[in-house]
Design a protein around this motif. Structure first.
Motif, short mmCIF file in Angstrom:
data_model
loop_
_atom_site.label_atom_id
_atom_site.label_comp_id
_atom_site.label_asym_id
_atom_site.label_seq_id
_atom_site.Cartn_x
_atom_site.Cartn_y
_atom_site.Cartn_z
N TYR A 1 -11.31 -5.60 -5.62
CA TYR A 1 -11.21 -6.06 -4.24
C TYR A 1 -12.29 -5.39 -3.38
CZ TYR A 1 -6.29 -6.40 -5.88
OH TYR A 1 -5.13 -6.63 -6.60
N PRO B 1 -6.94 -2.07 6.22
CA PRO B 1 -7.97 -2.82 5.50
C PRO B 1 -7.68 -4.32 5.50
CG PRO B 1 -7.21 -0.93 4.22
CD PRO B 1 -6.26 -1.09 5.35
N ASP C 1 -10.63 -15.26 -4.60
CA ASP C 1 -10.18 -15.33 -3.22
C ASP C 1 -11.29 -14.79 -2.33
OD1 ASP C 1 -7.25 -14.11 -1.36
OD2 ASP C 1 -8.98 -15.28 -0.75
N LEU D 1 -8.88 -7.93 3.55
CA LEU D 1 -9.54 -8.40 2.33
C LEU D 1 -10.75 -9.26 2.67
CD1 LEU D 1 -9.33 -8.59 -0.81
CD2 LEU D 1 -8.15 -10.76 -0.43
N TYR E 1 -12.61 -4.67 0.66
CA TYR E 1 -11.93 -4.71 1.95
C TYR E 1 -12.87 -4.17 3.03
CZ TYR E 1 -7.26 -5.35 -0.13
OH TYR E 1 -6.16 -5.84 -0.79
N LEU F 1 -3.48 -8.39 -11.33
CA LEU F 1 -3.08 -8.80 -10.00
C LEU F 1 -1.66 -8.33 -9.69
CD1 LEU F 1 -3.72 -10.46 -7.45
CD2 LEU F 1 -2.72 -12.43 -8.63
N ASN F 2 -1.49 -7.83 -8.47
CA ASN F 2 -0.19 -7.43 -7.93
C ASN F 2 0.34 -6.12 -8.48
OD1 ASN F 2 0.07 -9.53 -6.14
ND2 ASN F 2 1.17 -10.83 -7.54
N THR F 3 -0.41 -5.44 -9.31
CA THR F 3 -0.07 -4.06 -9.63
C THR F 3 -0.75 -3.17 -8.61
OG1 THR F 3 -1.90 -3.86 -11.20
CG2 THR F 3 0.24 -4.53 -12.06
N GLU F 4 -0.39 -1.89 -8.64
CA GLU F 4 -0.91 -1.00 -7.62
C GLU F 4 -2.42 -0.95 -7.63
OE1 GLU F 4 1.11 -0.37 -10.23
OE2 GLU F 4 1.28 1.78 -10.53
N ALA F 5 -3.00 -0.96 -6.42
CA ALA F 5 -4.45 -0.94 -6.26
C ALA F 5 -4.91 0.46 -5.87
CB ALA F 5 -4.87 -1.95 -5.20
N PHE F 6 -6.03 0.88 -6.46
CA PHE F 6 -6.59 2.19 -6.19
C PHE F 6 -7.92 2.01 -5.48
CE2 PHE F 6 -3.58 4.65 -8.62
CZ PHE F 6 -3.08 3.73 -9.53
N PHE F 7 -8.11 2.81 -4.43
CA PHE F 7 -9.28 2.66 -3.58
C PHE F 7 -10.35 3.71 -3.86
CE2 PHE F 7 -8.41 -0.53 -0.32
CZ PHE F 7 -7.06 -0.75 -0.52
N GLY F 8 -11.59 3.33 -3.59
CA GLY F 8 -12.67 4.29 -3.54
C GLY F 8 -12.72 4.96 -2.18
N ARG G 1 -11.80 -11.03 -3.59
CA ARG G 1 -11.10 -10.48 -4.75
C ARG G 1 -11.66 -11.13 -6.01
NH1 ARG G 1 -6.54 -12.42 -7.47
NH2 ARG G 1 -6.06 -13.88 -5.80
N LEU H 1 -14.43 -0.85 1.83
CA LEU H 1 -13.65 -0.23 0.77
C LEU H 1 -13.60 -1.12 -0.46
CD1 LEU H 1 -10.64 0.85 3.00
CD2 LEU H 1 -12.15 2.45 1.82
#
Lengths: 113, 112
Positions: free
Chosen positions: A33, A43, A56, A45, A35, A98-105, A48, A91
């Motif tokens: 993703y 954030p 998306d 979007l 953001y 998809l739809n599992t937890e997302a981790f950000f930089g 994706r 970000l």
């Protein structure tokens, strides 16, 4: 395990100039993703990816923004030409599917002057 | 109406207090709920991830989801100065084509 890596951390450019941001997601994460976060906001979007396919991009300002994810791993987000209103933190995040937890930089803080 | 509403605060509490952070939402299809902590000039850090309704506990943090009321909460027990940050809720519906929707974030300061 390394997290999501973004570069550069900070960028200051003059309006009408181009700028590019780079993201390396967590190894094995298929979903990526981009953001944009404005000051005091959550954030929002931009685009994706599922592997190398953009699934998306409805909120990506396509007249000036472009993105790519080559080989379904690293991704680049580009703005050309930049406008004053593009100043924000960009970000990148990734998730296993998809739809599992997302981790950000850590994000790239862009200032357009 | 925004998909997710979150009180921006700021919220200021003494060290050791119990903190309650909340979000409401309008889309009954939301099934996945997350809480992120974001320190100044850093990216959001995932704290809690829950699916559907119920409670989830991890150390000093407890996440609650009440789908009937479209309301989620994050409780922080024995708050510490290191908890001072902005807390973001995020949620999404099941299936392809569904993005995460974020709240605006609540700014928390824990005073020593």
């Amino acid at each position: 395990e390394a997290g999501v890596v973004q570069s550069p951390r900070y960028k200051i450019i003059e309006k009408k100039q181009p700028v590019a941001f780079w993201c390396n997601p967590i190894s094995g994460h298929n979903t990526l993703y981009w953001y944009r976060q404005n000051l005091g906001q959550g954030p929002e979007l931009l685009i994706r990816y599922e592997n190398e396919e953009a699934v998306d991009d409805s909120q990506l300002p396509k007249d000036r923004f472009s993105a790519e994810r080559l080989k379904g791993v690293d991704s680049t987000l580009k703005i050309q030409p930049a406008e004053l209103g593009d100043s924000a933190v960009y970000l990148c995040a990734s998730s296993l599917v998809l739809n599992t937890e997302a981790f950000f930089g850590q994000g790239t803080r862009l200032t357009v002057v | 109406q925004k998909e997710v509403e979150q009180d921006p605060g700021p919220l200021s509490v003494p060290e050791g207090a119990i903190v309650s952070l909340n979000c409401t939402y309008s889309n009954s299809a939301f099934q996945y709920f997350m809480w992120y902590r974001q320190y100044s000039r850093k990216g959001p850090e995932l704290l809690m991830y829950t699916y559907s309704s119920g409670n989830k506990e991890d150390g000093r943090f407890t996440a609650q989801v009440d789908k009937s009321s479209k309301y989620i909460s994050l409780f922080i027990r024995d708050s510490q100065p290191s908890d001072s940050a902005t807390y973001l809720c995020a949620m999404s519906a099941m299936g392809t084509g569904n993005q995460f929707y974020f709240g605006t974030g609540t700014s928390l300061t824990v005073i020593p």
